[in-house]
Write an enzyme that holds these catalytic residues in place. Structure first.
Site, PDB file in Angstrom:
ATOM      1  N   GLN A 103       0.837  -1.192   0.000  1.00 22.95           N
ATOM      2  CA  GLN A 103       0.000   0.000   0.000  1.00 22.95           C
ATOM      3  C   GLN A 103       0.874   1.245   0.000  1.00 22.95           C
ATOM      4  OE1 GLN A 103      -2.394   1.772   3.339  1.00 22.95           O
ATOM      5  NE2 GLN A 103      -4.125   1.240   2.010  1.00 22.95           N
ATOM      6  N   CYS A 150      -6.885   6.814   4.781  1.00 24.47           N
ATOM      7  CA  CYS A 150      -6.312   7.088   6.095  1.00 24.47           C
ATOM      8  C   CYS A 150      -6.632   8.515   6.533  1.00 24.47           C
ATOM      9  CB  CYS A 150      -4.801   6.881   6.071  1.00 24.47           C
ATOM     10  SG  CYS A 150      -4.011   7.175   7.667  1.00 24.47           S
ATOM     11  N   HIS A 159     -13.837   1.186   2.716  1.00 22.78           N
ATOM     12  CA  HIS A 159     -14.104   1.230   4.156  1.00 22.78           C
ATOM     13  C   HIS A 159     -15.460   1.912   4.318  1.00 22.78           C
ATOM     14  CE1 HIS A 159     -12.429   2.049   8.452  1.00 22.78           C
ATOM     15  NE2 HIS A 159     -13.743   1.927   8.464  1.00 22.78           N
ATOM     16  N   GLY A 213      -9.679  -6.070   9.659  1.00 23.85           N
ATOM     17  CA  GLY A 213      -8.559  -5.341  10.228  1.00 23.85           C
ATOM     18  C   GLY A 213      -8.251  -5.741  11.656  1.00 23.85           C
TER      19      GLY A 213
END
Length: 335
Positions: A68, A98, A170, A233
């Site tokens: 990533q 993020c 997400h 996760g």
């Protein structure tokens, strides 16, 4: 390698900063041969400008494994992608999810949800540099005051137009103003139905879902709802033995993975090699603390590793001592 990254994405372990390093991934690979594993995010400038290729080292046993990247400069991302592909990663993933302040200040991560045209430019540059390696995107459903039902389809249409064929979503917004990165993992509500709708709206995209998935049955239900993959996760990190050994049988038609005790025994030669190369015991064992969650003796396992693994000269005998404190599998948990 046992599967392509695309096939392996049916079940993946999320990229997690300060957690999914090479030692963590080796541990996870012992429990599932087929799941797709991800690196921590590596910034494109660190590779393109800093030459920090030591961040890319991995054991061949980790395949299928994805790199990533974080960044927002198409040229830097192209350079970093080329380096990652040359290192042998099975996928190069762009972080558009993020929410950390550090990531925002570099104009990458979730803040890029506000700039889909730039994301598309970055992806096109990465695809051009990746050769046969697939370039993918991990994103949020939106940020701050965006309406995900408007933002997310536009975003997906834009990156698909750049050539991206696989996206992990997400299923939470990221609140860049007012919430910490930790709060962003829990407070914004999950919207699984929206992600499922996106699969129906974009049938040619391979769409995986991430966020709040804690077990095998929940993951299976999301696949049955039409999604192509699930990404787990924190649950896979904190209590890996309750999830990862079931993955190959549940999602890939394979055999179940080994029990946690056997995983520890198989880690010992890896740990010994790491120590011989000048590494420290706690660099590996910090990822093993949750292996026996809920088992009698788990507290002693964690205490011994936490107190002794960081000491100079600590070796595999510390792990073996901690393992000896465990009750047999199936014994009732302490009061």
């Amino acid at each position: 390698m046992t599967a392509t990254a695309r096939n392996a994405a049916r079940f993946s372990v999320a990229p997690m900063m300060e957690w999914t390093d090479r030692h963590c991934r080796y541990l996870h690979r012992l429990m599932t041969r087929h799941a797709l594993l991800y690196t921590e995010m590596v910034t494109a400038p660190a590779l393109a400008r800093g030459g920090a290729t030591h961040l890319l080292a991995f054991d061949p046993a980790e395949h299928p494994v994805a790199l990533q990247l974080g960044g927002s400069d198409p040229a830097e991302l192209a350079t970093a992608t080329r380096i990652g592909a040359e290192f042998g990663y099975d996928e190069i993933n762009l972080n558009v999810g993020c929410p950390s302040d550090r990531v925002q200040s570099g104009c990458f991560g979730a803040v890029l949800m506000e700039r889909p045209a730039l994301v598309a430019e970055c992806c096109a540059a990465m695809i051009g540099a990746a050769g046969a390696t697939e370039v993918t995107v991990k994103c949020r459903i939106g940020v701050d005051d965006q309406d995900p039902r408007e933002t997310l389809p536009r975003f997906l249409e834009t990156v698909a137009g750049a050539g991206v064929r696989r996206v992990t979503i997400h299923a939470r917004k990221a609140w860049l103003q007012g919430l910490s990165p930790r709060e962003n993992r829990d407070i914004p509500p999950l919207d699984y139905p929206l992600v499922i709708e996106m699969k129906r709206a974009f049938p040619d995209l391979h769409i995986s879902i991430n966020g709040g998935i804690t077990g095998i049955a929940q993951a299976q239900a999301l696949l049955e709802a039409g999604l192509d993959g699930v990404m787990v996760g924190r649950a896979a990190y904190h209590d890996p033995a309750s999830i990862l050994p079931q993955v190959d049988a549940a999602f890939f038609g394979g055999a179940p993975g080994p029990a946690a005790e056997e995983v520890v025994r198989r880690m010992l030669p890896y740990i010994a090699r790491h120590l011989d190369e000048g590494g420290r015991l706690n660099q590996v064992t910090r990822h093993m603390l949750g292996l026996f969650a809920g088992r009698p003796g788990a507290r002693a396992w964690r205490r011994i590793l936490s107190e002794r693994a960081h000491r100079p000269g600590a070796g595999t005998e510390v792990v073996e001592e901690a393992l000896s404190r465990l009750a047999p599998a199936g014994a009732p948990a302490a009061g």
